[in-house]
Motif scaffolding. Structure first.
Motif, PDB file in Angstrom:
ATOM      1  N   PHE A  69      34.431  43.126  36.323  1.00  0.00           N
ATOM      2  CA  PHE A  69      35.337  42.275  35.645  1.00  0.00           C
ATOM      3  C   PHE A  69      36.422  41.781  36.533  1.00  0.00           C
ATOM      4  O   PHE A  69      36.885  42.434  37.623  1.00  0.00           O
ATOM      5  CB  PHE A  69      36.123  43.121  34.622  1.00  0.00           C
ATOM      6  CG  PHE A  69      35.230  43.498  33.606  1.00  0.00           C
ATOM      7  CD1 PHE A  69      34.865  42.794  32.555  1.00  0.00           C
ATOM      8  CD2 PHE A  69      34.966  45.039  33.279  1.00  0.00           C
ATOM      9  CE1 PHE A  69      34.001  43.214  31.422  1.00  0.00           C
ATOM     10  CE2 PHE A  69      34.102  45.436  32.259  1.00  0.00           C
ATOM     11  CZ  PHE A  69      33.572  44.322  31.349  1.00  0.00           C
ATOM     12  N   LEU A  70      36.915  40.570  36.489  1.00  0.00           N
ATOM     13  CA  LEU A  70      37.911  39.827  37.291  1.00  0.00           C
ATOM     14  C   LEU A  70      38.902  39.243  36.399  1.00  0.00           C
ATOM     15  O   LEU A  70      38.539  38.835  35.157  1.00  0.00           O
ATOM     16  CB  LEU A  70      37.047  38.622  37.905  1.00  0.00           C
ATOM     17  CG  LEU A  70      35.780  39.023  38.941  1.00  0.00           C
ATOM     18  CD1 LEU A  70      35.483  37.521  39.635  1.00  0.00           C
ATOM     19  CD2 LEU A  70      36.325  39.863  40.168  1.00  0.00           C
ATOM     20  N   ALA A 100      41.065  30.766  42.349  1.00  0.00           N
ATOM     21  CA  ALA A 100      40.874  32.093  43.115  1.00  0.00           C
ATOM     22  C   ALA A 100      39.633  32.884  42.441  1.00  0.00           C
ATOM     23  O   ALA A 100      38.710  33.689  42.888  1.00  0.00           O
ATOM     24  CB  ALA A 100      42.198  32.820  43.256  1.00  0.00           C
ATOM     25  N   ALA A 101      39.921  33.025  41.130  1.00  0.00           N
ATOM     26  CA  ALA A 101      38.843  33.728  40.498  1.00  0.00           C
ATOM     27  C   ALA A 101      37.600  33.400  40.511  1.00  0.00           C
ATOM     28  O   ALA A 101      36.541  34.040  40.701  1.00  0.00           O
ATOM     29  CB  ALA A 101      39.340  33.724  38.705  1.00  0.00           C
ATOM     30  N   SER A 102      37.327  31.958  40.408  1.00  0.00           N
ATOM     31  CA  SER A 102      36.050  31.443  40.674  1.00  0.00           C
ATOM     32  C   SER A 102      35.435  31.699  42.152  1.00  0.00           C
ATOM     33  O   SER A 102      34.247  31.919  42.449  1.00  0.00           O
ATOM     34  CB  SER A 102      36.097  29.868  40.708  1.00  0.00           C
ATOM     35  OG  SER A 102      36.444  29.318  39.319  1.00  0.00           O
ATOM     36  N   GLU A 103      36.344  31.752  43.151  1.00  0.00           N
ATOM     37  CA  GLU A 103      35.948  32.013  44.350  1.00  0.00           C
ATOM     38  C   GLU A 103      35.238  33.405  44.602  1.00  0.00           C
ATOM     39  O   GLU A 103      34.350  33.729  45.165  1.00  0.00           O
ATOM     40  CB  GLU A 103      37.068  31.891  45.382  1.00  0.00           C
ATOM     41  CG  GLU A 103      36.712  31.855  46.888  1.00  0.00           C
ATOM     42  CD  GLU A 103      35.934  30.768  47.346  1.00  0.00           C
ATOM     43  OE1 GLU A 103      34.918  31.057  47.845  1.00  0.00           O
ATOM     44  OE2 GLU A 103      36.302  29.674  47.239  1.00  0.00           O
ATOM     45  N   ALA A 113      32.013  33.936  42.633  1.00  0.00           N
ATOM     46  CA  ALA A 113      30.771  33.419  43.530  1.00  0.00           C
ATOM     47  C   ALA A 113      30.613  34.490  44.521  1.00  0.00           C
ATOM     48  O   ALA A 113      29.490  34.809  44.650  1.00  0.00           O
ATOM     49  CB  ALA A 113      31.228  32.314  44.235  1.00  0.00           C
ATOM     50  N   LEU A 114      31.698  35.222  45.091  1.00  0.00           N
ATOM     51  CA  LEU A 114      31.307  36.134  46.116  1.00  0.00           C
ATOM     52  C   LEU A 114      30.516  37.438  45.432  1.00  0.00           C
ATOM     53  O   LEU A 114      29.750  38.138  45.976  1.00  0.00           O
ATOM     54  CB  LEU A 114      32.752  36.698  46.975  1.00  0.00           C
ATOM     55  CG  LEU A 114      32.538  37.901  47.423  1.00  0.00           C
ATOM     56  CD1 LEU A 114      31.607  37.949  48.885  1.00  0.00           C
ATOM     57  CD2 LEU A 114      34.012  38.371  48.140  1.00  0.00           C
ATOM     58  N   ALA A 115      31.227  37.640  44.085  1.00  0.00           N
ATOM     59  CA  ALA A 115      30.549  38.705  43.558  1.00  0.00           C
ATOM     60  C   ALA A 115      29.017  38.854  43.071  1.00  0.00           C
ATOM     61  O   ALA A 115      28.325  39.573  43.372  1.00  0.00           O
ATOM     62  CB  ALA A 115      31.326  38.903  42.038  1.00  0.00           C
ATOM     63  N   PHE A 119      26.312  41.012  41.992  1.00  0.00           N
ATOM     64  CA  PHE A 119      26.904  41.860  40.617  1.00  0.00           C
ATOM     65  C   PHE A 119      26.797  40.484  39.562  1.00  0.00           C
ATOM     66  O   PHE A 119      26.681  39.379  39.967  1.00  0.00           O
ATOM     67  CB  PHE A 119      28.316  42.115  40.702  1.00  0.00           C
ATOM     68  CG  PHE A 119      28.435  43.467  41.612  1.00  0.00           C
ATOM     69  CD1 PHE A 119      28.368  44.491  41.021  1.00  0.00           C
ATOM     70  CD2 PHE A 119      28.528  43.431  42.988  1.00  0.00           C
ATOM     71  CE1 PHE A 119      28.289  45.989  41.698  1.00  0.00           C
ATOM     72  CE2 PHE A 119      28.797  44.603  43.823  1.00  0.00           C
ATOM     73  CZ  PHE A 119      28.730  45.609  43.127  1.00  0.00           C
ATOM     74  N   ALA A 120      27.397  40.752  38.268  1.00  0.00           N
ATOM     75  CA  ALA A 120      27.237  39.892  37.315  1.00  0.00           C
ATOM     76  C   ALA A 120      29.039  39.696  36.921  1.00  0.00           C
ATOM     77  O   ALA A 120      29.497  40.508  36.302  1.00  0.00           O
ATOM     78  CB  ALA A 120      26.668  40.046  36.091  1.00  0.00           C
ATOM     79  N   PRO A 121      29.669  38.709  37.446  1.00  0.00           N
ATOM     80  CA  PRO A 121      31.204  38.684  37.170  1.00  0.00           C
ATOM     81  C   PRO A 121      31.563  38.102  35.746  1.00  0.00           C
ATOM     82  O   PRO A 121      30.805  37.379  35.367  1.00  0.00           O
ATOM     83  CB  PRO A 121      31.682  37.748  38.379  1.00  0.00           C
ATOM     84  CG  PRO A 121      30.490  36.907  38.478  1.00  0.00           C
ATOM     85  CD  PRO A 121      29.204  37.807  38.472  1.00  0.00           C
ATOM     86  N   ILE A 122      32.561  38.925  35.304  1.00  0.00           N
ATOM     87  CA  ILE A 122      33.089  38.496  33.916  1.00  0.00           C
ATOM     88  C   ILE A 122      34.531  38.124  34.034  1.00  0.00           C
ATOM     89  O   ILE A 122      35.140  39.314  34.395  1.00  0.00           O
ATOM     90  CB  ILE A 122      32.641  39.553  32.896  1.00  0.00           C
ATOM     91  CG1 ILE A 122      31.003  39.481  32.618  1.00  0.00           C
ATOM     92  CG2 ILE A 122      33.528  38.843  31.415  1.00  0.00           C
ATOM     93  CD1 ILE A 122      30.711  40.478  31.372  1.00  0.00           C
ATOM     94  N   ASN A 123      35.130  36.785  33.801  1.00  0.00           N
ATOM     95  CA  ASN A 123      36.176  36.508  33.979  1.00  0.00           C
ATOM     96  C   ASN A 123      37.144  36.929  32.499  1.00  0.00           C
ATOM     97  O   ASN A 123      36.631  36.299  31.682  1.00  0.00           O
ATOM     98  CB  ASN A 123      36.566  35.002  34.183  1.00  0.00           C
ATOM     99  CG  ASN A 123      37.720  34.800  34.527  1.00  0.00           C
ATOM    100  OD1 ASN A 123      38.958  35.382  34.268  1.00  0.00           O
ATOM    101  ND2 ASN A 123      37.963  33.645  35.554  1.00  0.00           N
ATOM    102  N   LEU A 124      37.961  37.709  32.681  1.00  0.00           N
ATOM    103  CA  LEU A 124      38.646  37.966  31.383  1.00  0.00           C
ATOM    104  C   LEU A 124      39.913  37.235  31.303  1.00  0.00           C
ATOM    105  O   LEU A 124      40.734  37.805  30.218  1.00  0.00           O
ATOM    106  CB  LEU A 124      39.103  39.675  31.627  1.00  0.00           C
ATOM    107  CG  LEU A 124      38.106  40.703  31.637  1.00  0.00           C
ATOM    108  CD1 LEU A 124      38.964  42.124  31.993  1.00  0.00           C
ATOM    109  CD2 LEU A 124      37.233  40.609  30.520  1.00  0.00           C
ATOM    110  N   GLY A 125      40.261  36.330  32.202  1.00  0.00           N
ATOM    111  CA  GLY A 125      41.571  35.474  31.833  1.00  0.00           C
ATOM    112  C   GLY A 125      42.688  35.975  32.642  1.00  0.00           C
ATOM    113  O   GLY A 125      42.402  36.649  33.735  1.00  0.00           O
ATOM    114  N   GLY A 126      43.670  35.771  32.314  1.00  0.00           N
ATOM    115  CA  GLY A 126      44.930  35.881  32.944  1.00  0.00           C
ATOM    116  C   GLY A 126      45.411  37.420  32.877  1.00  0.00           C
ATOM    117  O   GLY A 126      45.021  38.275  32.246  1.00  0.00           O
ATOM    118  N   LEU A 127      46.151  37.568  34.068  1.00  0.00           N
ATOM    119  CA  LEU A 127      46.512  39.220  34.093  1.00  0.00           C
ATOM    120  C   LEU A 127      47.255  39.743  33.336  1.00  0.00           C
ATOM    121  O   LEU A 127      47.096  40.904  32.885  1.00  0.00           O
ATOM    122  CB  LEU A 127      47.468  39.169  35.527  1.00  0.00           C
ATOM    123  CG  LEU A 127      46.956  38.697  36.765  1.00  0.00           C
ATOM    124  CD1 LEU A 127      48.073  38.614  37.995  1.00  0.00           C
ATOM    125  CD2 LEU A 127      45.795  39.505  37.259  1.00  0.00           C
TER     126      LEU A 127
END
Length: 211
Positions: free
Chosen positions: A156-157, A164-167, A170-172, A177-185
């Protein structure tokens, strides 16, 4: 160019892990598994952990803290209270992405000023872009090959900076791994941040994503 080691020439990105305990070493193993070069550092002399780094694999390079913070992407794998000591290594973190792998379990809400722990870390790294990630899995799980039964282990990111989250996403993916973006902090990111003596609801959840 070292045989077997991958450099990200397209983006020109360099990586470093600050903190070389269980989680720092585990992160280093994920880089070594994919042949991606990463610097590793603590506040100690690099020679004191050079043999451990060498045992993990090629491309895992012991560095001083001053050398490591020259990287474009910094993985912060220290105890939560030590983040301020790392932040002092540079007067300004402009142009750098800080990946906050810390967990603030047991830290009173009053000490955090009622803010999510990642935002407290973000404020310490003046000018830097913070992504919270790679913190919800215990070391023994994170150390395993992220390819699981035809799927990929989820990381989870969360960040207030989409680029920055996209960068880091892409590294993940490069790390398998399979990155999942949870949105804002302060939004979905609360699911992977501990507060007081309460763990975020997604912390310790070992999930696998199938295409």
């Amino acid at each position: 160019m070292t045989p077997g080691i991958t450099y990200d020439w397209r983006h020109g990105m360099s990586y470093a892990i600050i903190g070389f305990g269980e989680i720092g070493q585990t992160l280093a193993k994920t880089f070594a598994r994919k042949g991606i070069e990463v610097g590793v550092a603590t506040t100690r002399d690099p020679q004191s952990f050079a043999s451990v780094a060498a045992a993990i694999g090629r491309g895992i390079t012991p560095k001083t803290l001053a050398e490591a913070v020259k990287a474009d992407v910094i993985f912060l794998a220290v105890r939560f209270h030590q983040h301020t000591d790392v932040a002092k290594a540079l007067p300004n973190w402009q142009g750098k992405i800080i990946v906050d792998v810390t967990n603030a379990y047991g830290v009173p809400d009053e000490e955090l000023g009622g803010q999510p722990s990642a935002r407290v870390v973000e404020q310490a790294f003046t000018g830097g872009k913070l992504v919270k990630g790679f913190n919800h899995l215990v070391g023994s799980i994170l150390a395993q090959d992220p390819a699981v039964h035809g799927g990929k282990r989820v990381v989870f990111l969360t960040s207030d900076d989409d680029a920055a989250a996209s960068e880091i996403g892409a590294l993940a993916e490069k790390l398998g791994f399979a990155p999942i973006n949870l949105g804002g902090l302060s939004e979905g990111g609360l699911l992977v941040q501990a507060h007081g003596n309460v763990w975020g609801r997604l912390i310790f959840k070992d999930l696998v994503k199938f295409d």
